[in-house]
Each structure stands twice: as C-alpha cells, then as structure tokens.
Design a protein around this motif. Structure first.
Motif, PDB file in Angstrom:
ATOM      1  N   UNK A 165      34.269  29.308  23.470  1.00 50.68           N
ATOM      2  CA  UNK A 165      34.075  29.729  22.078  1.00 50.68           C
ATOM      3  C   UNK A 165      35.379  30.342  21.595  1.00 50.68           C
ATOM      4  N   UNK A 166      35.450  30.629  20.292  1.00 50.79           N
ATOM      5  CA  UNK A 166      36.640  31.253  19.717  1.00 50.79           C
ATOM      6  C   UNK A 166      36.188  32.269  18.680  1.00 50.79           C
ATOM      7  N   UNK A 167      36.927  33.361  18.560  1.00 50.47           N
ATOM      8  CA  UNK A 167      36.553  34.418  17.617  1.00 50.47           C
ATOM      9  C   UNK A 167      37.577  34.522  16.499  1.00 50.47           C
ATOM     10  N   UNK A 168      37.364  35.497  15.614  1.00 54.51           N
ATOM     11  CA  UNK A 168      38.318  35.740  14.531  1.00 54.51           C
ATOM     12  C   UNK A 168      39.467  36.643  14.967  1.00 54.51           C
ATOM     13  N   UNK A 169      39.544  36.935  16.265  1.00 56.98           N
ATOM     14  CA  UNK A 169      40.704  37.621  16.862  1.00 56.98           C
ATOM     15  C   UNK A 169      40.942  36.966  18.220  1.00 56.98           C
ATOM     16  N   UNK A 170      41.388  35.700  18.225  1.00 58.08           N
ATOM     17  CA  UNK A 170      41.258  34.861  19.421  1.00 58.08           C
ATOM     18  C   UNK A 170      42.303  35.028  20.518  1.00 58.08           C
ATOM     19  N   UNK A 171      43.502  35.511  20.182  1.00 59.43           N
ATOM     20  CA  UNK A 171      44.541  35.689  21.202  1.00 59.43           C
ATOM     21  C   UNK A 171      44.433  37.108  21.747  1.00 59.43           C
ATOM     22  N   UNK A 172      44.287  37.228  23.053  1.00 56.41           N
ATOM     23  CA  UNK A 172      43.874  38.509  23.632  1.00 56.41           C
ATOM     24  C   UNK A 172      44.787  38.936  24.766  1.00 56.41           C
ATOM     25  N   UNK A 173      45.246  40.179  24.685  1.00 57.69           N
ATOM     26  CA  UNK A 173      45.891  40.847  25.815  1.00 57.69           C
ATOM     27  C   UNK A 173      44.805  41.417  26.727  1.00 57.69           C
ATOM     28  N   UNK A 174      44.976  41.239  28.029  1.00 54.72           N
ATOM     29  CA  UNK A 174      44.143  41.932  28.994  1.00 54.72           C
ATOM     30  C   UNK A 174      44.964  42.105  30.262  1.00 54.72           C
ATOM     31  N   UNK A 175      44.440  42.899  31.219  1.00 55.01           N
ATOM     32  CA  UNK A 175      45.254  43.207  32.390  1.00 55.01           C
ATOM     33  C   UNK A 175      44.346  43.602  33.556  1.00 55.01           C
ATOM     34  N   UNK A 176      44.102  42.661  34.428  1.00 56.60           N
ATOM     35  CA  UNK A 176      43.266  42.905  35.605  1.00 56.60           C
ATOM     36  C   UNK A 176      43.918  43.923  36.542  1.00 56.60           C
ATOM     37  N   UNK A 177      45.229  43.818  36.736  1.00 57.27           N
ATOM     38  CA  UNK A 177      45.949  44.706  37.647  1.00 57.27           C
ATOM     39  C   UNK A 177      45.885  46.155  37.169  1.00 57.27           C
ATOM     40  N   UNK A 178      46.157  46.377  35.892  1.00 58.66           N
ATOM     41  CA  UNK A 178      46.115  47.740  35.358  1.00 58.66           C
ATOM     42  C   UNK A 178      44.719  48.329  35.471  1.00 58.66           C
ATOM     43  N   UNK A 179      43.717  47.498  35.228  1.00 61.09           N
ATOM     44  CA  UNK A 179      42.343  47.973  35.261  1.00 61.09           C
ATOM     45  C   UNK A 179      41.847  48.234  36.678  1.00 61.09           C
ATOM     46  N   UNK A 180      42.064  47.279  37.563  1.00 62.66           N
ATOM     47  CA  UNK A 180      41.505  47.373  38.907  1.00 62.66           C
ATOM     48  C   UNK A 180      42.355  48.203  39.861  1.00 62.66           C
ATOM     49  N   UNK A 181      43.649  47.987  39.853  1.00 65.06           N
ATOM     50  CA  UNK A 181      44.519  48.613  40.849  1.00 65.06           C
ATOM     51  C   UNK A 181      45.088  49.952  40.395  1.00 65.06           C
ATOM     52  N   UNK A 182      45.407  50.066  39.117  1.00 66.47           N
ATOM     53  CA  UNK A 182      46.020  51.289  38.614  1.00 66.47           C
ATOM     54  C   UNK A 182      45.023  52.203  37.911  1.00 66.47           C
ATOM     55  N   UNK A 183      43.824  51.683  37.645  1.00 70.64           N
ATOM     56  CA  UNK A 183      42.775  52.448  36.962  1.00 70.64           C
ATOM     57  C   UNK A 183      43.238  52.946  35.597  1.00 70.64           C
ATOM     58  N   UNK A 184      43.951  52.079  34.889  1.00 67.01           N
ATOM     59  CA  UNK A 184      44.458  52.420  33.572  1.00 67.01           C
ATOM     60  C   UNK A 184      43.740  51.618  32.504  1.00 67.01           C
ATOM     61  N   UNK A 185      43.381  52.288  31.409  1.00 67.11           N
ATOM     62  CA  UNK A 185      42.764  51.578  30.292  1.00 67.11           C
ATOM     63  C   UNK A 185      43.808  51.015  29.343  1.00 67.11           C
TER      64      UNK A 185
END
Length: 350
Positions: A165-185
């Motif tokens: 699917x696609x949204x009205x804000x379709x290009x997205x930054x995310x970061x598995x490493x920051x979330x899982x390993x560094x515990x950073x939001x």
C-alpha cells in the motif's frame, strides 16, 4: 483552473501504479480521520493543495522534470532493466519525496516553533506561511542529498498474495539499529543504521540502507525478494504509521483488511514528531569533553550553561523485514558524545 494551481505533494506518477487499472485516474483509499473506505476517488484531488510551491509555477515545473525522469526509471525497473544510475536516481527521488509532503512541512514548523517556545516561553513567534517551510524543506533536500549516497539501494519484489500500500507520506526514515541496539527513539540523516523506504507499486518497493550495519544475503539479481506475507505487512505497517490522512491501495476487496491493519498499528503512531530536551553543564573530563545532564526547563533557566537538544522521531514498526540482517560485526563511528553513532568518521566532527 489556472495552470499549476493544483500542486501535488505526492506526485501522480507515484500514485499511478496503485490506481484502478494503473491508468492514473481513480484510486481506492482508507481515510483514517473519517474511518471511511472510499472507492475510486479521483487521483487529481489526492495529496494536492493550491499553489503549494508558489503561484509562478517555477518549482512545480522543476519537479515535473524530475517526475518525468522517475517515470522512465520506474518503467525500466518494472522490466528489470534498471541500472546503478537508475537506482541512485530512485534513492534521490525517495529523499525528495520525504522532504516535500505536508507532514514534512509540519515537522519543520514544529521544530522551529517548538524551539522558539522552549527558549522564549509563551512569546508567539511570527508564523511563516506554509510555502516558506516547503521551500526550506526542498532546499534542505538538495543541499543534503549527497549525505545519503553511501546507502545501499535495493529494489524489493513482492511475490506474495498481499499488495504493498502507499500513504500520503510515503517515503519513510526508520532505523532498526537505533531502536533495537541503541534503544534510541531519535536519529538523523547521518546516523548508523538508517533506512529510507518507499513503495513504488503494489509489487515493487525501494529500500535504501546502511550497508555497514545491515546485509541482505539472499538477493536475486541484486533484488530483495519477499515471499512471506509478514514481510510485506512489515513494509505496509510503515505506511500506516506515517499516513497523515489516507492510505491508498489497488484492490478494493482488500479495503477491510487495510482498515484492520491500520487499526492494529494505531497505538504505535507518533504523536510528537519533534521532542526537545534541556541539558545543563555538569563538568569537563580529562579528555577535554564537556558533560551535560538532562534537566527541566526551569533548571536550565537558572543554570550557568545549558543547551536544548532537539530530536526528530520517525516510525518504528512492530516487526522488521526478515530479509535484512545485521552484519557481524556492524561498523559505526562514535566518540561518546551526543553526535551518537554515524556512518562516517568525519561526521563526528562536522
């Protein structure tokens, strides 16, 4: 309607593969603000505002040129004839898309007005028009796009029975490493572990990622192949988390499923895109570094030295692509300061 009046922040060429018969005229959508499924809505009215980039049409024409180039690239991608140059162009297009939506404007406005409030309290800053922030955001895109040139670019093929699917804000930054390993939001464009993800069609998507942190060991002709519905749902969840108003989908029969998946993700949606923290000076260490601690605004107001730290927050899904693994070991650069873990050593001192 005057020429260039109806200006899109998600271009029609990006929405077209999700439209009825891929003809670019009508599209199915779920409006989460209305909690309503809408069938065959006119595409020309989606993700558009009057004179969003200005009344002279200059920026709109420049963007149209980039979009024409995108159409040629995506046609080659569908035919599996895309080149390295094409994939680099897709990475830039996704970054441009990240910077040109209404949500991008709101994030930038929240950043500037929020910082003003943190510094000056209840004084009201002079409010700038929407176009001011759009131009600032586009300028940032062109000035910083080279920062993403180190990210690996992969086209993702969807071979499951579940569409992207696609949204009205379709290009997205995310970061598995920051979330899982560094515990950073929070994280940024320079951060280790960065990913930039965008759907291209019900059966194609784009993922750009930090190749020093992640690897995709099971590529087919350089492409990431999804054969598990759970992986497609992980990609789609990012669209549900990022959507400002609407999620678009190609198959009307999937409407109730799309609504249900959105509702499952609702409690993970970000309420504050920008977070501010006050830090007060504690001491210097033998290496010449300065140590600060988190404090309240009131503590910072009476402290001898203080700074305000601003963090942008981006969507974090409940699950991640199984095709993208951590490298062993991951490679990052850090000097123990607030810069955090970045992808290049020179960025520690930029």
């Amino acid at each position: 309607m005057p020429a260039y009046k109806n200006q899109h922040f998600v271009p029609r060429c990006l929405l077209k593969p999700f439209t009825l018969g891929a003809d670019g005229k009508a599209i199915n959508l779920y409006s989460h603000r209305q909690n309503k499924l809408i069938r065959n809505a006119p595409v020309k009215k989606q993700c558009a505002r009057d004179y969003l980039y200005g009344e002279d049409g200059v920026i709109e024409r420049e963007l149209a040129t980039i979009e024409d180039e995108y159409v040629a690239v995506i046609n080659r991608a569908h035919a599996r004839l895309d080149t390295d140059q094409d994939r680099n162009a897709l990475r830039f297009f996704a970054y441009l898309q990240l910077r040109r939506t209404e949500m991008a404007i709101l994030r930038l406005r929240a950043s500037e007005e929020g910082l003003f409030a943190e510094v000056f309290g209840h004084e009201e800053p002079e409010r700038q028009p929407q176009r001011f922030y759009m131009l600032r955001s586009l300028q940032t895109c062109f000035e910083t796009s080279e920062t993403l040139s180190d990210l690996k670019v992969r086209i993702v093929e969807n071979r499951t029975s579940t569409d992207f699917v696609i949204s009205d804000d379709p290009a997205i930054y995310t970061n598995k490493y920051a979330t899982q390993k560094l515990r950073l939001a929070g994280f940024g464009t320079h951060s280790s572990g960065l990913m930039l993800i965008m759907p291209l069609a019900p059966r194609l998507a784009l993922i750009c990622y930090d190749g020093l942190v992640y690897t995709s060991p099971n590529l087919e002709n350089g492409r990431m192949i999804l054969k598990k519905a759970a992986d497609v749902e992980a990609m789609n969840e990012l669209q549900y988390l990022a959507a400002s108003s609407n999620v678009y989908f190609s198959d009307w029969d999937a409407g109730d499923y799309v609504r249900g998946q959105f509702e499952k993700s609702a409690d993970r949606r970000i309420e504050e895109a920008v977070v501010f923290n006050h830090l007060v000076f504690v001491e210097g260490d033998p290496q010449g570094r300065e140590i600060f601690r988190r404090a309240t605004r009131e503590e910072a107001a009476v402290a001898g030295r203080s700074v305000i730290h601003q963090t942008f927050r981006y969507p974090t899904p409940s699950r991640w692509l199984s095709q993208l693994k951590y490298r062993d070991p991951v490679i990052t650069h850090s000097n123990g300061t607030g810069v955090g873990h970045v992808r290049k050593h020179e960025w520690l001192y930029a």
